[in-house]
Design an enzyme around this catalytic site. Structure first.
Site, PDB file in Angstrom:
ATOM      1  N   HIS A  97      42.144  44.748  43.630  1.00 52.69           N
ATOM      2  CA  HIS A  97      43.530  44.630  44.084  1.00 52.69           C
ATOM      3  C   HIS A  97      44.441  44.164  42.939  1.00 52.69           C
ATOM      4  CE1 HIS A  97      41.935  45.003  48.143  1.00 52.69           C
ATOM      5  NE2 HIS A  97      43.153  44.951  48.642  1.00 52.69           N
ATOM      6  N   HIS A 146      37.796  36.434  46.083  1.00 52.04           N
ATOM      7  CA  HIS A 146      37.715  36.456  44.621  1.00 52.04           C
ATOM      8  C   HIS A 146      37.815  35.050  44.049  1.00 52.04           C
ATOM      9  CE1 HIS A 146      37.652  40.694  43.712  1.00 52.04           C
ATOM     10  NE2 HIS A 146      38.584  40.892  44.627  1.00 52.04           N
TER      11      HIS A 146
END
Length: 177
Positions: A97, A146
């Site tokens: 992303h 993440h």
């Protein structure tokens, strides 16, 4: 040292946890998803008079995405084992992303600064897209999918990629200074 960076940033972001923040971060994260970016490419193709530029935007998205996939497979870093607010599969480094948003929205910043004459409009679009890139990265940490170093690495790789991509386009005279 990497663990210390990851832990420190996660602890700072963890202080923001609330239901409204989770809703906002989930929405922001979606703005870096493949579905939204592909839809944006289709919209650019439909709306832009310059079809060549629309195709270059699509090419950019494709290349930065594929580069991210290759790097993830080479590094093969597992995702964090912390509180995950969304389900994700695959490897953690670099954040797809964040890296793809940097490459995609960063290229839109470049185009904006080359094509839009009005200085105030250019500055506003640049500011909004820059904030979007940063928020997409932060959202991925917030959502627990993440590490902070995945995001930092993704931003760095995304910027390096973007510089190379733009320079290749300039050399091939696909875009002009």
């Amino acid at each position: 040292m990497i663990n210390a960076i990851d832990e420190t940033i996660y602890n700072l972001i963890f202080k923001l946890f609330s239901t409204p923040t989770t809703v906002i971060m989930t929405f922001v994260s979606h703005l870096g998803s493949a579905t939204i970016l592909i839809l944006l490419c289709i919209l650019f193709y439909i709306l832009l008079k310059d079809k060549k530029m629309a195709l270059v935007i699509m090419l950019n998205l494709t290349i930065v995405y594929l580069l991210n996939v290759v790097i993830k497979l080479v590094i093969a870093r597992p995702r964090p084992d912390m509180l995950r607010l969304v389900y994700e599969t695959g490897y953690s480094f670099p954040s797809g992303h964040a890296m793809v948003a940097t490459g995609f929205y960063g290229f839109l910043i470049y185009i904006t600064n080359k094509k839009i004459q009005n200085k105030n409009v250019r500055r506003l679009i640049t500011l909004l897209l820059t904030l979007l890139i940063l928020l997409i990265g932060i959202s991925r940490i917030y959502l627990g999918v993440h590490y902070a170093t995945d995001i930092i690495g993704a931003f760095i790789i995304g910027i390096i990629y973007l510089i190379i991509f733009i320079n290749i386009l300039k050399k091939k005279a696909i875009i002009v200074n």
